[in-house]
Design an enzyme around this catalytic site. Structure first.
Site, PDB file in Angstrom:
ATOM      1  N   ASP A 119       0.865  -1.167   0.000  1.00 56.98           N
ATOM      2  CA  ASP A 119       0.000   0.000   0.000  1.00 56.98           C
ATOM      3  C   ASP A 119       0.914   1.234   0.000  1.00 56.98           C
ATOM      4  OD1 ASP A 119      -2.129   1.687  -0.057  1.00 56.98           O
ATOM      5  OD2 ASP A 119      -3.211   0.729   1.578  1.00 56.98           O
TER       6      ASP A 119
HETATM    7  C1  NOJ Z   1      -3.864   4.002  -0.032  1.00 55.41           C
HETATM    8  C2  NOJ Z   1      -5.055   3.115   0.061  1.00 55.41           C
HETATM    9  O1  NOJ Z   1      -5.064   2.412   1.283  1.00 55.41           O
HETATM   10  C3  NOJ Z   1      -5.164   2.131  -1.075  1.00 55.41           C
HETATM   11  O2  NOJ Z   1      -6.375   1.449  -0.962  1.00 55.41           O
HETATM   12  C4  NOJ Z   1      -5.021   2.828  -2.385  1.00 55.41           C
HETATM   13  O3  NOJ Z   1      -5.165   1.908  -3.445  1.00 55.41           O
HETATM   14  C5  NOJ Z   1      -3.672   3.510  -2.431  1.00 55.41           C
HETATM   15  N1  NOJ Z   1      -3.598   4.493  -1.363  1.00 55.41           N
HETATM   16  C6  NOJ Z   1      -3.413   4.201  -3.767  1.00 55.41           C
HETATM   17  O4  NOJ Z   1      -4.193   5.302  -3.918  1.00 55.41           O
END
Ligand code: NOJ
Length: 749
Positions: free
Chosen positions: A282
């Site tokens: 993430d």
């Molecule tokens: C953080 C989020 O937790 C995730 O779900 C997302 O895909 C990413 N950022 C990218 O934006």
């Protein structure tokens, strides 16, 4: 014999073809891998954000383009549009090995056309419609150059304080698994190689939905049994549906950050479940292991994450800055790097990007899909199916007369009040995109109602208050509007940035003075309908107890206004059912229908005598899981079994006759729950095991059947063995998790 053989060969041909193609891809992957330097390999494991702006530079950090040119970047996120993606892909084509970039984006509930938030879609229990929603999102996103969506989010959650419940399918692993599969199928379409198929990314692996206290990014501590039984099934279902990629998560699980978690990523996902795709971290989660207190610095974090199985680093830059050195220093084996890069390259090959890096860059297609009217129709259909009718009584009181909804289209004067009445972008909800022409395209409640009314009808508008206002200054205007109307529609709720990532709320009451506004309008004595727009279950007890008609309208997307009007005026009979329990107060959270009975279960809602209960409120939720009304009523007959004593693999067939006993044609979600009465570990009082969404004309009856086998009765025992145990089972069927008809069967080995 020969004929049979030929038939068999023909039947096997597609499988052989797929195998041949796969091994051809493996060979091509190996041939590229052989040419790569260690630095180029690490480059493939690196993902940057695009910082793109439609009118400005594609990357604000000019050096990112240089890095792409040097083969130091494998993927970009948030670079969209044929124009932008082509420009960056051209830069990648200047690199030594010309390895194409993957473009990823959070296409969570639509791209150009915003569909209802995933939690709302889950309330439809309409799997075909949910798959279509994902399909259309993929068509639009891929037409804009996107190869990869960071969806579906399949985190089970029992805590509505957690803002990210809006992205998932709610609290139930069975419903969540079916929806996870539908979304993967929708995104990936007919398979990679087709220009309208995008890779799915199942997230967040794992257990992110159980963040302590519902606070985002928080820790998770849970038993392995709970993990396997409740939180992992939707991930497994998505994997079985062929999901190309997984994303790990921000939380630590039992003390180990998911990003550095070998058990989750390597032992379970890659080895036991045989996942052949790749895992992306993430955003920044590799580097965040320093804050967790698990890594000393970014170099250490890179070692931990890569060894644990995180194949791609989203934006923490730990890999690109340190991983090659760590490999040279012996901290990470070359085989770990090769495995990660192989997985990434394989997907690029499967997507056809090595054959044509620009295959998603087609302006004509982009233009065609940008305003595809069929997508708006599907969005409206999905939105109306997502609405949940929570209450529908006569304004004179329960049973005192005709229910308030649906509204007659000939009604002379309708007051449309509240911060959402003319609200535009709040209809879209979190994880949606602001396009320049949105304001004209999004259907507000006001326009939706306007389109329904006859020329003799009049609408009066008053905002009353803003979403989070503390001021009552607008109340009088709203009261005047109500006094001049025959019926009052009040639209309240959460702003689009009140649920979503980093949007946990400790209080989940209707924000600001919105409930005060509802009280003031009820005091006029006019019939009041309340619409609640939100990304999570909210608490609105006064409204629930006093207002005759309530529709939960979530965040429904581009077609919100039309869809709500379809329901308000009876062109669509609401059929949504809640995918999460709605608490009475925050004090009941976590709240869920599949709880254990305990040693001291309360006999009834008022029983507080040394039983498992609160002394200040009932245990039950305000609205239970699976609940939702219709303009008609459904009656359930007694359960019929093919047998009440079963042995081993014998299937149990259970039937029930459902009758539409009201005056409208309508749909009902018939839900089947079971309870294993005694187990080697205690079992929940109810577990959803099946459902069917049926349509019945007024007065019509249908007999609905379900088949249950011992496969459906399996659970994880104390040794984490997944099996069923002989004994007595209660089978329950009903229109929600509370009101069920039930009977017992006995099942022996
Ligand atoms: C953080 C989020 O937790 C995730 O779900 C997302 O895909 C990413 N950022 C990218 O934006």
């Amino acid at each position: 014999m020969i004929k049979q053989l030929v038939l068999l060969l023909i039947a096997c041909a597609p499988i052989q073809l797929v195998h041949a193609q796969m091994s051809r891809i493996d060979k091509r992957v190996d041939s590229v891998l052989k040419l790569m330097t260690l630095e180029e390999k690490v480059g493939q494991m690196n993902q940057y954000n695009g910082d793109w702006a439609a009118t400005g530079p594609i990357t604000q950090d000019g050096d990112k383009q240089n890095q792409i040119r040097k083969g130091m970047v494998g993927s970009m996120l948030n670079v969209t549009g044929v124009d932008h993606t082509r420009t960056l892909q051209q830069v990648a084509m200047q690199s030594r090995l010309k390895i194409p970039l993957l473009f990823g984006q959070d296409v969570i509930h639509g791209y150009r056309t915003t569909f209802p938030i995933p939690l709302a879609e889950a309330a439809s229990w309409d799997i075909t419609a949910i798959e279509l929603s994902a399909r259309i999102a993929a068509i639009e996103a891929s037409a804009a150059g996107i190869h990869w969506t960071f969806a579906p989010m399949v985190d089970i959650s029992r805590d509505p304080r957690w803002g990210r419940v809006m992205e998932g399918a709610g609290e139930d692993p069975y419903l969540g698994s079916i929806i996870a599969k539908a979304r993967v199928n929708g995104f990936q379409g007919k398979g990679f190689g087709h220009t309208d198929a995008v890779m799915a990314c199942v997230k967040h692996f794992a257990a992110y939905g159980a963040a302590v206290g519902g606070r985002d990014y928080n820790s998770v501590d849970m038993s392995m049994r709970t993990l396997y039984e409740l939180y992992l099934p939707p991930f497994k279902a998505a994997l079985d549906a062929g999901a190309a990629t997984f994303m790990n998560s921000f939380n630590d699980l039992n003390g180990i950050p998911a990003t550095g978690n070998t058990f989750l990523q390597r032992d379970l996902l890659k080895n036991k479940w045989k996942f052949t795709g790749f895992i992306v971290s993430d955003w920044g989660s590799v580097g965040e292991m320093i804050n967790h207190g698990y890594a000393t610095d970014n170099a250490h974090a890179a070692v931990l994450a890569a060894n644990a199985g995180s194949d791609m680093d989203m934006e923490s830059r730990s890999y690109i800055q340190h991983l090659a050195r760590m490999v040279k220093g012996g901290k990470v084996k070359m085989s770990v790097i090769d495995d990660a890069v192989r997985r990434i390259l394989k997907k690029k090959f499967e997507m056809g990007l090595f054959d044509d890096p620009f295959k998603f860059c087609n302006e004509a297609r982009e233009k065609e899909q940008w305003n595809n009217p069929a997508h708006l129709l599907a969005a409206r259909d999905m939105a109306k199916k997502s609405i949940v009718l929570l209450k529908n009584e006569s304004p004179l009181g329960k049973g005192a007369g005709v229910s308030l909804l649906p509204i007659n289209k000939q009604t002379k004067t309708i007051a449309v009040i509240g911060p959402f009445a003319k609200g535009v972008k709040d209809n879209l909800g979190f994880w949606s995109y602001d396009w320049a022409d949105d304001t004209a395209r999004i259907k507000t409640l006001w326009t939706g109602i306007q389109n329904k009314l006859s020329s003799g009808s009049k609408m009066i508008y008053a905002k009353g208050c803003g979403i989070a206002d503390t001021s009552r200054a607008g109340f009088q205007e709203a009261i005047d509007a109500a006094n001049n109307a025959d019926i009052v529609i009040v639209s309240v709720g959460e702003a689009r940035n009140m649920s979503g990532e980093a949007k946990s709320r400790s209080s989940i009451q209707l924000p600001g003075v919105q409930e005060e506004l509802i009280k003031a309008l009820m005091a006029t004595g006019k019939p009041v309908v309340v619409l609640i727009s939100a990304g999570r279950p909210l608490i609105f007890n006064w409204t629930a107890d006093h207002v005759p008609a309530i529709l939960y309208t979530w965040w429904l997307g581009t077609e919100a206004g039309n869809a709500i009007a379809d329901v308000l005026f009876g062109d669509y009979n609401p059929s949504g059912k809640l995918p999460m329990s709605f608490p009475r107060t925050e004090g009941q959270i976590p709240i869920f229908y599949n709880y254990y009975n305990t040693g001291r279960p309360a006999k009834n809602e008022n029983d507080q005598n040394y039983v498992s209960a609160y002394i200040d409120l009932p245990n039950s939720p305000k609205f239970p899981f699976g609940y939702g009304l219709s303009y008609t009523s459904f009656e359930y007959g007694q359960l019929q079994f093919n047998k009440t004593s079963l042995k081993g693999k014998e299937p149990l067939k259970v039937s029930v006759t459902v009758t539409n006993s009201g005056t409208y044609a309508g749909e009902e979600v018939v839900q089947l729950y079971s309870r294993d009465m005694v187990g080697s570990v205690v079992r929940p009082v109810k577990e959803l095991k099946g459902f069917q969404k049926i349509f019945l004309q007024a007065g019509e009856s249908k007999t609905i059947s379900f088949v249950i086998t011992t496969n459906d009765l399996r659970f994880y025992n104390n040794e984490l063995k997944f099996d069923w145990e002989a004994g007595e089972f209660e089978i329950m069927i009903g229109g929600n998790s509370k009101d069920v008809k039930s009977a017992k069967v006995n099942w022996v080995k």
